[in-house]
Write a protein that holds these residues in place. Structure first.
Motif, PDB file in Angstrom:
ATOM      1  N   ILE A  53       0.846  -1.199   0.000  1.00 41.46           N
ATOM      2  CA  ILE A  53       0.000   0.000   0.000  1.00 41.46           C
ATOM      3  C   ILE A  53       0.876   1.242   0.000  1.00 41.46           C
ATOM      4  O   ILE A  53       0.670   2.167  -0.802  1.00 41.46           O
ATOM      5  CB  ILE A  53      -0.953  -0.008   1.218  1.00 41.46           C
ATOM      6  N   LEU A  72      -5.108  -0.203  -4.908  1.00 38.17           N
ATOM      7  CA  LEU A  72      -5.614   0.192  -3.596  1.00 38.17           C
ATOM      8  C   LEU A  72      -7.143   0.106  -3.519  1.00 38.17           C
ATOM      9  O   LEU A  72      -7.685  -0.504  -2.599  1.00 38.17           O
ATOM     10  CB  LEU A  72      -5.155   1.610  -3.255  1.00 38.17           C
ATOM     11  N   ASN A  75      -9.071  -3.571  -4.986  1.00 33.30           N
ATOM     12  CA  ASN A  75      -9.182  -4.674  -4.041  1.00 33.30           C
ATOM     13  C   ASN A  75     -10.338  -4.468  -3.069  1.00 33.30           C
ATOM     14  O   ASN A  75     -10.932  -5.433  -2.595  1.00 33.30           O
ATOM     15  CB  ASN A  75      -7.875  -4.862  -3.267  1.00 33.30           C
ATOM     16  N   VAL A  76     -10.652  -3.223  -2.777  1.00 29.24           N
ATOM     17  CA  VAL A  76     -11.799  -2.924  -1.914  1.00 29.24           C
ATOM     18  C   VAL A  76     -13.092  -3.103  -2.708  1.00 29.24           C
ATOM     19  O   VAL A  76     -14.019  -3.802  -2.281  1.00 29.24           O
ATOM     20  CB  VAL A  76     -11.710  -1.497  -1.334  1.00 29.24           C
ATOM     21  N   ASP A 124      -1.569  -7.210   2.272  1.00 30.32           N
ATOM     22  CA  ASP A 124      -2.297  -5.964   2.049  1.00 30.32           C
ATOM     23  C   ASP A 124      -3.597  -6.226   1.290  1.00 30.32           C
ATOM     24  O   ASP A 124      -4.627  -5.597   1.557  1.00 30.32           O
ATOM     25  CB  ASP A 124      -1.443  -4.956   1.281  1.00 30.32           C
ATOM     26  N   ASP A 125      -3.563  -7.178   0.352  1.00 23.22           N
ATOM     27  CA  ASP A 125      -4.786  -7.553  -0.364  1.00 23.22           C
ATOM     28  C   ASP A 125      -5.801  -8.175   0.593  1.00 23.22           C
ATOM     29  O   ASP A 125      -7.003  -7.941   0.464  1.00 23.22           O
ATOM     30  CB  ASP A 125      -4.485  -8.529  -1.496  1.00 23.22           C
ATOM     31  N   LEU A 128      -7.356  -5.171   2.349  1.00 22.70           N
ATOM     32  CA  LEU A 128      -8.212  -4.379   1.464  1.00 22.70           C
ATOM     33  C   LEU A 128      -9.465  -5.142   1.047  1.00 22.70           C
ATOM     34  O   LEU A 128     -10.556  -4.567   0.987  1.00 22.70           O
ATOM     35  CB  LEU A 128      -7.416  -3.932   0.239  1.00 22.70           C
ATOM     36  N   ASN A 129      -9.330  -6.431   0.766  1.00 19.20           N
ATOM     37  CA  ASN A 129     -10.499  -7.239   0.406  1.00 19.20           C
ATOM     38  C   ASN A 129     -11.479  -7.340   1.562  1.00 19.20           C
ATOM     39  O   ASN A 129     -12.704  -7.268   1.374  1.00 19.20           O
ATOM     40  CB  ASN A 129     -10.074  -8.639  -0.036  1.00 19.20           C
TER      41      ASN A 129
END
Length: 161
Positions: A53, A72, A75-76, A124-125, A128-129
């Motif tokens: 990130i 960034l 993934n959200v 980080d994924d 974010l997921n």
């Protein structure tokens, strides 16, 4: 709202949920985007939270705004339908269930990418997921509250007549 209508809405939610799962499996594992066209020679993984990130944010001018945005926010965004449809399609409608299942699905996808060397494992994924699943759940709760309010107002109008 009648029992039959509730049942139809729930059935529609289940169908949309299954279609979404099929889409996410295809998009995250088999899609040609972001180097998923073939097997990599070596494992790529990130086990340091916020490392990727920060890297995408700090080097956004070099990697481009599109790459930064898709990493960034993509993934959200891609997990928001999961958080929305999961409580609609299942009996598990709690905040904690949504967080748990969003994290679990993301962990399965990331682990599959690591094992098959298609894509890369990134903590980080996972974060974010999971945030995306949670945002979808918040949207579900808001929509359910608006729907309940509408149905209750409609019932009140019929009672007054």
């Amino acid at each position: 709202m009648s029992f039959k209508r509730n049942k139809r809405i729930r059935f529609l939610g289940k169908i949309l949920f299954v279609l979404y799962i099929a889409f996410i499996i295809y998009f995250l594992i088999f899609s040609d985007w972001y180097g998923r066209t073939g097997e990599m020679e070596e494992y790529h993984y990130n086990l340091v939270l916020f490392k990727e990130i920060k890297r995408f944010w700090n080097y956004r001018d070099q990697v481009g705004m599109f790459a930064m945005f898709t990493n960034l926010f993509g993934n959200v965004i891609i997990f928001m339908p999961f958080g929305f449809f999961m409580p609609m399609a299942s009996r598990y409608r709690s905040f904690f269930s949504t967080v748990f299942y969003s994290f679990g699905l993301s962990l399965c996808v990331e682990t599959f990418q690591l094992i098959t060397k298609v894509g890369s494992f990134d903590v980080d994924d996972l974060l974010l997921n999971t945030i995306g699943g949670l945002a979808g759940y918040v949207m579900f709760v808001v929509c359910a509250a608006v729907r309940r309010r509408y149905v209750n107002r409609k019932k009140d109008c019929y009672r007054r007549r």
